[in-house]
Design a protein around this motif. Structure first.
Motif, PDB file in Angstrom:
ATOM      1  N   VAL A   1       0.826  -1.207   0.000  1.00  0.00           N
ATOM      2  CA  VAL A   1       0.000   0.000   0.000  1.00  0.00           C
ATOM      3  C   VAL A   1       0.861   1.259   0.000  1.00  0.00           C
ATOM      4  N   MET A   2       2.033   1.212   0.605  1.00  0.00           N
ATOM      5  CA  MET A   2       2.863   2.411   0.715  1.00  0.00           C
ATOM      6  C   MET A   2       3.300   2.959  -0.653  1.00  0.00           C
ATOM      7  N   PRO A   3       3.773   2.111  -1.595  1.00  0.00           N
ATOM      8  CA  PRO A   3       4.052   2.647  -2.940  1.00  0.00           C
ATOM      9  C   PRO A   3       2.785   3.131  -3.651  1.00  0.00           C
ATOM     10  N   TYR A   4       1.658   2.451  -3.396  1.00  0.00           N
ATOM     11  CA  TYR A   4       0.392   2.898  -3.984  1.00  0.00           C
ATOM     12  C   TYR A   4       0.030   4.285  -3.462  1.00  0.00           C
ATOM     13  N   ASN A   5       0.297   4.535  -2.184  1.00  0.00           N
ATOM     14  CA  ASN A   5       0.064   5.853  -1.595  1.00  0.00           C
ATOM     15  C   ASN A   5       0.890   6.915  -2.313  1.00  0.00           C
ATOM     16  N   CYS A   6       2.155   6.591  -2.595  1.00  0.00           N
ATOM     17  CA  CYS A   6       3.013   7.521  -3.324  1.00  0.00           C
ATOM     18  C   CYS A   6       2.520   7.716  -4.753  1.00  0.00           C
ATOM     19  N   TYR A   7       2.057   6.616  -5.355  1.00  0.00           N
ATOM     20  CA  TYR A   7       1.541   6.689  -6.734  1.00  0.00           C
ATOM     21  C   TYR A   7       0.337   7.629  -6.813  1.00  0.00           C
ATOM     22  N   VAL A   8      -0.590   7.509  -5.892  1.00  0.00           N
ATOM     23  CA  VAL A   8      -1.772   8.373  -5.896  1.00  0.00           C
ATOM     24  C   VAL A   8      -1.371   9.824  -5.656  1.00  0.00           C
ATOM     25  N   ALA A   9      -0.443  10.039  -4.723  1.00  0.00           N
ATOM     26  CA  ALA A   9      -0.024  11.399  -4.396  1.00  0.00           C
ATOM     27  C   ALA A   9       0.662  12.081  -5.579  1.00  0.00           C
ATOM     28  N   ILE A  10       1.438  11.320  -6.363  1.00  0.00           N
ATOM     29  CA  ILE A  10       2.198  11.906  -7.472  1.00  0.00           C
ATOM     30  C   ILE A  10       1.396  11.938  -8.766  1.00  0.00           C
ATOM     31  N   CYS A  11       0.710  10.836  -9.062  1.00  0.00           N
ATOM     32  CA  CYS A  11       0.034  10.700 -10.356  1.00  0.00           C
ATOM     33  C   CYS A  11      -1.402  11.221 -10.342  1.00  0.00           C
ATOM     34  N   HIS A  12      -2.051  11.190  -9.191  1.00  0.00           N
ATOM     35  CA  HIS A  12      -3.442  11.661  -9.090  1.00  0.00           C
ATOM     36  C   HIS A  12      -3.609  12.531  -7.842  1.00  0.00           C
ATOM     37  N   PRO A  13      -2.915  13.652  -7.786  1.00  0.00           N
ATOM     38  CA  PRO A  13      -2.946  14.471  -6.561  1.00  0.00           C
ATOM     39  C   PRO A  13      -4.332  15.011  -6.213  1.00  0.00           C
ATOM     40  N   LEU A  14      -5.165  15.258  -7.226  1.00  0.00           N
ATOM     41  CA  LEU A  14      -6.500  15.794  -6.957  1.00  0.00           C
ATOM     42  C   LEU A  14      -7.419  14.752  -6.316  1.00  0.00           C
ATOM     43  N   LEU A  15      -7.126  13.473  -6.525  1.00  0.00           N
ATOM     44  CA  LEU A  15      -7.946  12.405  -5.955  1.00  0.00           C
ATOM     45  C   LEU A  15      -7.364  11.857  -4.654  1.00  0.00           C
ATOM     46  N   TYR A  16      -6.213  12.382  -4.237  1.00  0.00           N
ATOM     47  CA  TYR A  16      -5.530  11.814  -3.072  1.00  0.00           C
ATOM     48  C   TYR A  16      -6.379  11.904  -1.805  1.00  0.00           C
ATOM     49  N   ALA A  17      -6.996  13.052  -1.573  1.00  0.00           N
ATOM     50  CA  ALA A  17      -7.790  13.240  -0.356  1.00  0.00           C
ATOM     51  C   ALA A  17      -8.953  12.256  -0.285  1.00  0.00           C
ATOM     52  N   LYS A  18      -9.446  11.832  -1.444  1.00  0.00           N
ATOM     53  CA  LYS A  18     -10.574  10.896  -1.474  1.00  0.00           C
ATOM     54  C   LYS A  18     -10.106   9.440  -1.394  1.00  0.00           C
ATOM     55  N   LEU A  19      -9.064   9.117  -2.161  1.00  0.00           N
ATOM     56  CA  LEU A  19      -8.603   7.722  -2.229  1.00  0.00           C
ATOM     57  C   LEU A  19      -7.807   7.299  -0.995  1.00  0.00           C
ATOM     58  N   MET A  20      -7.109   8.254  -0.348  1.00  0.00           N
ATOM     59  CA  MET A  20      -6.268   7.924   0.802  1.00  0.00           C
ATOM     60  C   MET A  20      -6.631   8.789   2.011  1.00  0.00           C
ATOM     61  N   SER A  21      -7.906   8.928   2.284  1.00  0.00           N
ATOM     62  CA  SER A  21      -8.351   9.695   3.444  1.00  0.00           C
ATOM     63  C   SER A  21      -8.063   8.907   4.730  1.00  0.00           C
ATOM     64  N   ASP A  22      -8.224   9.579   5.870  1.00  0.00           N
ATOM     65  CA  ASP A  22      -7.994   8.911   7.156  1.00  0.00           C
ATOM     66  C   ASP A  22      -8.949   7.739   7.344  1.00  0.00           C
ATOM     67  N   LYS A  23     -10.197   7.933   6.927  1.00  0.00           N
ATOM     68  CA  LYS A  23     -11.188   6.874   7.061  1.00  0.00           C
ATOM     69  C   LYS A  23     -10.822   5.663   6.206  1.00  0.00           C
ATOM     70  N   VAL A  24     -10.385   5.923   4.980  1.00  0.00           N
ATOM     71  CA  VAL A  24      -9.989   4.832   4.085  1.00  0.00           C
ATOM     72  C   VAL A  24      -8.777   4.091   4.650  1.00  0.00           C
ATOM     73  N   SER A  25      -7.824   4.835   5.204  1.00  0.00           N
ATOM     74  CA  SER A  25      -6.613   4.225   5.762  1.00  0.00           C
ATOM     75  C   SER A  25      -6.936   3.322   6.944  1.00  0.00           C
ATOM     76  N   VAL A  26      -7.819   3.789   7.828  1.00  0.00           N
ATOM     77  CA  VAL A  26      -8.204   2.985   8.993  1.00  0.00           C
ATOM     78  C   VAL A  26      -8.956   1.729   8.558  1.00  0.00           C
ATOM     79  N   MET A  27      -9.901   1.886   7.634  1.00  0.00           N
ATOM     80  CA  MET A  27     -10.658   0.730   7.149  1.00  0.00           C
ATOM     81  C   MET A  27      -9.735  -0.264   6.442  1.00  0.00           C
TER      82      MET A  27
END
Length: 316
Positions: A117-143
């Motif tokens: 998941v950690m490289p995927y987190n970097c991938y979302v942050a770099i490649c899809h920064p506008l979707l990062y807050a939705k795809l890797m939110s605190d709620k999503v991370s906990v779930m």
């Protein structure tokens, strides 16, 4: 006679990592120092992430759980090694061996998923920064973390029950510590069908996360090459190259140990590989994933300044 005595007891004999020789004390001291180092640096990282509000992103949430798993994983092995070395006893009870297997599968499987998941987190942050807050939110991370722990726990219960269910008609001597491959070598029945099922499980927890890691880094690499900033490329290679070293060190021996039948590798190879994916990665993870990170270094500096101020007030 030794085998007959062992077969009359439900205990197992752990040969362990330490062999009785004049160098065993040196090796024991090295293992103890590595254990202290792993626990100290991972505990420090957990305290920094928990105490600094700036380190509250999903990346550090994952790092905190990874550090917890590293501490528990090394703690399931080294204290038993220390106890056996100091007492001269090499036995471990049936329940104790089962608990080691359960913890091994739970922690190693969970670590595989978190590392993916950690490289995927970097991938979302770099490649899809506008979707990062939705795809890797605190709620999503906990779930995500809760689902990972649930899946690996259920998987561990099933495999631990199967590994201990087989009859052991050979000497109950385990070459290093209790793990599924080591238990299968003690069984006197054909375990091929179980090994096929275990291979499917290993594919889910090993090959699929490894493919996800590789795919994430390839996508990030393509984005980085499209940028004209040499600084961004330098930062990517300096960071991701170390990440991939950890992944190879961890996944490589793990895949060789758990994918394939018990006849593919010797007990000596199992011992070497078990040490390889047990000790280096918990030692390297904090340094590579965090202590080379500017935010973590800044948090460490702030923490040290606060401690210095408090100490100065007490002295005054």
């Amino acid at each position: 006679m030794s085998c007959m005595n062992q077969m009359s007891s439900s205990d197992f004999i752990l040969l362990g990592l330490l062999i009785c020789s004049k160098n065993s004390l040196v090796f024991f001291s090295s293992v103890l120092l590595i254990f202290i180092l792993i626990v100290t640096e991972n505990t420090l990282l957990i305290l920094l992430i928990h105490g600094d509000s700036q380190l509250c992103s999903p990346m550090y949430f994952l790092l905190k759980h990874l550090s917890f798993m590293d501490i528990f994983h090394i703690s399931r092995i080294v204290p038993k090694i220390i106890t056996n070395f100091l007492s001269g006893s090499r036995t471990i009870s049936f329940a104790g061996c089962g608990f080691q297997i359960f913890l091994s599968l739970t922690l190693l499987g969970g670590k595989c998923l978190f590392l993916a998941v950690m490289p995927y987190n970097c991938y979302v942050a770099i490649c899809h920064p506008l979707l990062y807050a939705k795809l890797m939110s605190d709620k999503v991370s906990v779930m995500m973390a809760a689902e990972f722990l649930l899946v690996v726990t259920l998987n561990s219960i099933v495999h631990t029950a199967h590994a201990l269910h087989f009859p052991f008609c050979h000497c109950r001597t385990i070459d290093h510590f209790c793990e599924v491959p080591a238990m299968l070598k003690l069984s006197c029945v054909n375990t091929f069908r179980y090994e096929q099922g275990a291979c499917v499980s290993s594919t889910i927890f090993l090959l699929i996360p490894y493919i996800m890691i590789s795919a994430s880094y390839v996508q990030i690499l393509l984005i980085v090459f499209q940028t004209k900033s040499s600084e961004a490329r330098k930062k990517f290679f300096s960071t991701c190259s170390f990440h991939m070293v950890v992944v190879v060190i961890y996944y490589g021996p793990f895949i060789f140990t758990y994918l394939g039948t018990k006849s593919y590798h010797t007990p000596g190879e199992d011992k070497f590989l078990a040490v390889f994916y047990t000790i280096p990665t918990p030692t390297l993870n904090p340094a590579i994933y965090s202590f080379r990170n500017k935010d973590v270094l800044k948090a460490m500096k702030t923490c040290s300044e606060v401690i210095f101020i408090i100490k100065g007030r007490k002295d005054a």
